[in-house]
Design an enzyme around this catalytic site. Sequence first.
Site, PDB file in Angstrom:
ATOM      1  N   PRO A 175       0.782  -1.241   0.000  1.00  0.00           N
ATOM      2  CG  PRO A 175      -0.009  -0.957   2.179  1.00  0.00           C
ATOM      3  CD  PRO A 175       0.722  -1.924   1.289  1.00  0.00           C
ATOM      4  CB  CYS A 176       3.100   2.790  -2.483  1.00  0.00           C
ATOM      5  SG  CYS A 176       2.205   2.482  -4.008  1.00  0.00           S
TER       6      CYS A 176
END
Length: 170
Positions: free
Chosen positions: A136-137
């Site tokens: 989850p950047c």
Amino acid sequence: MTTLDSTVIDTPVGPLSVLTGPDGAVRAAGFTAEPAGLVPLMHPSLRGELRDRTELGLVTTAVRAYLDGDLTSIDPVPVAQHTDGIFLAHAWQVLRDVKPGEPVTYTGFAELAGRPAAVRAAAAACARNAAALFVPCHRVLRTDGTLGGYRWGLDVKKWLLGHEGRVTAS
């Protein structure tokens, strides 16, 4: 040549394409209707020929649960990314530990990854992440709390953060 299964899942912010390897691990994912466009984002050793599927079992179930509000449903989904650098692999694993609704700054992400001075390397880890949503950047923000960048567009990043209970300044 390796065969990769691909599917496109409808989301409130548009299509999410996902590619998985023979072991079922996500090799690439992104908010696009074109799964083939994800292949160049992957390390060459993980690429293969695409085979369209209507769904990908655990992966599809986890994404649908995430969209329905079970924000941790994507956490156990296996991800296979490869890099020639040790820091990137470690940083991607650290990103998987950033909790929904608790975004971090690039500086905070560098600290979590054990290299507080490596803010640019932390940003590069986000930019080179081929498995959006599962790594989850989107949960990494600029130091001032603004969104920063996101390969799939700031509207998608803002929606994801809002879905996870954190609305930020754009």
